[in-house]
Design a protein around this motif. Structure first.
Motif, PDB file in Angstrom:
ATOM      1  N   PHE A  15      47.566  49.461  34.975  1.00  7.12           N
ATOM      2  CA  PHE A  15      46.320  49.483  34.209  1.00  7.12           C
ATOM      3  C   PHE A  15      45.252  48.653  34.899  1.00  7.12           C
ATOM      4  O   PHE A  15      45.475  47.481  35.216  1.00  7.12           O
ATOM      5  CB  PHE A  15      46.553  48.951  32.793  1.00  7.12           C
ATOM      6  N   MET A  23      39.948  50.700  26.511  1.00  8.48           N
ATOM      7  CA  MET A  23      40.844  51.026  25.404  1.00  8.48           C
ATOM      8  C   MET A  23      41.020  49.886  24.413  1.00  8.48           C
ATOM      9  O   MET A  23      41.751  50.027  23.440  1.00  8.48           O
ATOM     10  CB  MET A  23      42.208  51.462  25.950  1.00  8.48           C
ATOM     11  N   LEU A  29      45.968  47.214  26.553  1.00  7.11           N
ATOM     12  CA  LEU A  29      46.907  47.666  27.585  1.00  7.11           C
ATOM     13  C   LEU A  29      47.471  46.501  28.395  1.00  7.11           C
ATOM     14  O   LEU A  29      48.465  46.667  29.096  1.00  7.11           O
ATOM     15  CB  LEU A  29      46.225  48.679  28.520  1.00  7.11           C
ATOM     16  N   VAL A  41      52.569  57.489  22.265  1.00  8.32           N
ATOM     17  CA  VAL A  41      51.266  58.164  22.268  1.00  8.32           C
ATOM     18  C   VAL A  41      50.538  57.936  23.596  1.00  8.32           C
ATOM     19  O   VAL A  41      49.858  58.831  24.100  1.00  8.32           O
ATOM     20  CB  VAL A  41      50.449  57.769  21.015  1.00  8.32           C
ATOM     21  N   ILE A  42      50.725  56.777  24.221  1.00 12.31           N
ATOM     22  CA  ILE A  42      50.168  56.541  25.563  1.00 12.31           C
ATOM     23  C   ILE A  42      50.823  57.509  26.562  1.00 12.31           C
ATOM     24  O   ILE A  42      50.132  58.143  27.368  1.00 12.31           O
ATOM     25  CB  ILE A  42      50.374  55.067  25.996  1.00 12.31           C
ATOM     26  N   ARG A  45      49.222  60.849  26.211  1.00 15.45           N
ATOM     27  CA  ARG A  45      47.848  60.975  26.720  1.00 15.45           C
ATOM     28  C   ARG A  45      47.756  60.903  28.239  1.00 15.45           C
ATOM     29  O   ARG A  45      46.901  61.559  28.826  1.00 15.45           O
ATOM     30  CB  ARG A  45      46.936  59.924  26.077  1.00 15.45           C
ATOM     31  N   ILE A  46      48.628  60.156  28.894  1.00 16.19           N
ATOM     32  CA  ILE A  46      48.590  60.159  30.366  1.00 16.19           C
ATOM     33  C   ILE A  46      49.079  61.502  30.912  1.00 16.19           C
ATOM     34  O   ILE A  46      48.833  61.835  32.063  1.00 16.19           O
ATOM     35  CB  ILE A  46      49.374  58.971  31.008  1.00 16.19           C
ATOM     36  N   MET A  54      44.221  60.821  29.957  1.00 11.29           N
ATOM     37  CA  MET A  54      43.840  59.438  30.237  1.00 11.29           C
ATOM     38  C   MET A  54      44.509  58.957  31.520  1.00 11.29           C
ATOM     39  O   MET A  54      45.678  59.271  31.729  1.00 11.29           O
ATOM     40  CB  MET A  54      44.273  58.526  29.083  1.00 11.29           C
ATOM     41  N   PRO A  56      40.320  59.060  32.041  1.00 11.70           N
ATOM     42  CA  PRO A  56      39.431  60.207  32.245  1.00 11.70           C
ATOM     43  C   PRO A  56      39.025  60.333  33.714  1.00 11.70           C
ATOM     44  O   PRO A  56      39.029  59.349  34.451  1.00 11.70           O
ATOM     45  CB  PRO A  56      38.208  59.887  31.384  1.00 11.70           C
ATOM     46  N   ARG A  60      33.922  58.466  34.417  1.00 13.15           N
ATOM     47  CA  ARG A  60      34.278  57.630  33.265  1.00 13.15           C
ATOM     48  C   ARG A  60      35.561  56.839  33.499  1.00 13.15           C
ATOM     49  O   ARG A  60      35.820  55.840  32.817  1.00 13.15           O
ATOM     50  CB  ARG A  60      34.380  58.485  32.015  1.00 13.15           C
ATOM     51  N   GLY A  61      36.385  57.319  34.445  1.00  7.06           N
ATOM     52  CA  GLY A  61      37.635  56.613  34.719  1.00  7.06           C
ATOM     53  C   GLY A  61      38.079  56.939  36.122  1.00  7.06           C
ATOM     54  O   GLY A  61      37.343  57.576  36.873  1.00  7.06           O
ATOM     55  N   TRP A  65      46.769  60.097  36.387  1.00  7.17           N
ATOM     56  CA  TRP A  65      47.741  59.462  37.257  1.00  7.17           C
ATOM     57  C   TRP A  65      48.527  60.502  38.044  1.00  7.17           C
ATOM     58  O   TRP A  65      48.787  61.603  37.543  1.00  7.17           O
ATOM     59  CB  TRP A  65      48.742  58.666  36.414  1.00  7.17           C
TER      60      TRP A  65
HETATM   61  C1  HEM Z   1      47.042  56.764  22.884  1.00  7.03           C
HETATM   62  C2  HEM Z   1      46.500  56.735  24.069  1.00  7.03           C
HETATM   63  C3  HEM Z   1      45.020  56.863  24.297  1.00  7.03           C
HETATM   64  C4  HEM Z   1      44.045  57.375  23.493  1.00  7.03           C
HETATM   65  C5  HEM Z   1      44.197  58.015  22.134  1.00  7.03           C
HETATM   66  C6  HEM Z   1      42.786  57.223  24.202  1.00  7.03           C
HETATM   67  C7  HEM Z   1      41.558  57.629  23.723  1.00  7.03           C
HETATM   68  C8  HEM Z   1      40.369  57.482  24.383  1.00  7.03           C
HETATM   69  C9  HEM Z   1      39.095  57.923  23.904  1.00  7.03           C
HETATM   70  C10 HEM Z   1      38.860  58.622  22.570  1.00  7.03           C
HETATM   71  C11 HEM Z   1      38.174  57.607  24.840  1.00  7.03           C
HETATM   72  C12 HEM Z   1      36.683  57.877  24.788  1.00  7.03           C
HETATM   73  C13 HEM Z   1      36.016  56.633  24.301  1.00  7.03           C
HETATM   74  C14 HEM Z   1      34.538  56.762  24.341  1.00  7.03           C
HETATM   75  O1  HEM Z   1      34.032  57.830  24.737  1.00  7.03           O
HETATM   76  O2  HEM Z   1      33.884  55.799  23.971  1.00  7.03           O
HETATM   77  C15 HEM Z   1      38.851  56.956  25.925  1.00  7.03           C
HETATM   78  C16 HEM Z   1      38.257  56.483  27.070  1.00  7.03           C
HETATM   79  C17 HEM Z   1      38.916  55.912  28.133  1.00  7.03           C
HETATM   80  N1  HEM Z   1      40.276  55.666  28.233  1.00  7.03           N
HETATM   81 FE1  HEM Z   1      41.643  56.131  26.828  1.00  7.03          FE
HETATM   82  N2  HEM Z   1      43.018  56.615  25.393  1.00  7.03           N
HETATM   83  C18 HEM Z   1      44.374  56.389  25.492  1.00  7.03           C
HETATM   84  C19 HEM Z   1      45.058  55.814  26.526  1.00  7.03           C
HETATM   85  C20 HEM Z   1      44.480  55.390  27.695  1.00  7.03           C
HETATM   86  C21 HEM Z   1      45.209  54.861  28.807  1.00  7.03           C
HETATM   87  C22 HEM Z   1      46.735  54.693  28.854  1.00  7.03           C
HETATM   88  C23 HEM Z   1      44.289  54.561  29.775  1.00  7.03           C
HETATM   89  C24 HEM Z   1      44.517  54.003  31.145  1.00  7.03           C
HETATM   90  C25 HEM Z   1      45.629  54.209  31.822  1.00  7.03           C
HETATM   91  C26 HEM Z   1      42.975  54.889  29.261  1.00  7.03           C
HETATM   92  C27 HEM Z   1      41.774  54.730  29.932  1.00  7.03           C
HETATM   93  C28 HEM Z   1      40.531  55.096  29.452  1.00  7.03           C
HETATM   94  C29 HEM Z   1      39.288  54.950  30.189  1.00  7.03           C
HETATM   95  C30 HEM Z   1      39.117  54.358  31.594  1.00  7.03           C
HETATM   96  C31 HEM Z   1      38.274  55.465  29.368  1.00  7.03           C
HETATM   97  C32 HEM Z   1      36.785  55.578  29.715  1.00  7.03           C
HETATM   98  C33 HEM Z   1      35.903  54.777  28.828  1.00  7.03           C
HETATM   99  C34 HEM Z   1      34.448  54.972  29.201  1.00  7.03           C
HETATM  100  O3  HEM Z   1      33.935  56.086  29.055  1.00  7.03           O
HETATM  101  O4  HEM Z   1      33.849  54.014  29.664  1.00  7.03           O
HETATM  102  N3  HEM Z   1      43.132  55.400  27.993  1.00  7.03           N
HETATM  103  N4  HEM Z   1      40.191  56.887  25.612  1.00  7.03           N
END
Ligand code: HEM
Length: 83
Positions: A15, A23, A29, A41-42, A45-46, A54, A56, A60-61, A65
């Motif tokens: 991470f 997140m 994380l 759930v993680i 999503r990966i 995830m 993204p 945005r990301g 992986w």
């Molecule tokens: C249950 C697991 C996860 C859910 C439900 C989830 C959900 C979300 C959602 C809804 C967004 C959009 C947020 C926004 O637009 O403001 C987001 C953004 C993001 N997530 Fe996740 N996520 C999960 C796991 C992860 C994991 C494991 C990682 C990294 C390994 C991650 C990395 C990111 C990143 C880098 C963004 C970009 C935020 C941005 O736009 O600046 N997420 N996630």
């Protein structure tokens, strides 16, 4: 015989600061307890299951992986999520 995985050695380094910050509103994380509690759930999503994959894609990301990282997370879960 395969070496058992651990959160500290194997999972925490996957991470980025960006991931952790992005997140934080949902879970931390960088926290063993949080990642263990939300592991299933993680893991979905990966793999792009249950919503957008995830992390993204850019900008945005850092993007999805490689399979080897996904498999490592899966092995950590199969090992019983050791700290
Ligand atoms: C249950 C697991 C996860 C859910 C439900 C989830 C959900 C979300 C959602 C809804 C967004 C959009 C947020 C926004 O637009 O403001 C987001 C953004 C993001 N997530 Fe996740 N996520 C999960 C796991 C992860 C994991 C494991 C990682 C990294 C390994 C991650 C990395 C990111 C990143 C880098 C963004 C970009 C935020 C941005 O736009 O600046 N997420 N996630």
């Amino acid at each position: 015989m395969t070496t058992p995985t651990s959160y500290q050695a194997d999972i925490r380094p996957l991470f980025t600061q960006r991931d952790i910050h992005a997140m934080m509103k949902a879970f931390d994380l960088a926290s063993y307890g949080d990642v263990k509690a939300h592991a299933a759930v993680i893991f979905d999503r990966i793999r792009g299951i249950g919503g957008a994959v995830m992390p993204p894609p850019p900008p945005r990301g850092e993007g999805p992986w490689p399979q080897s990282r996904i498999d490592l997370f899966g092995k950590w879960m199969a090992d019983g999520c050791p700290p």
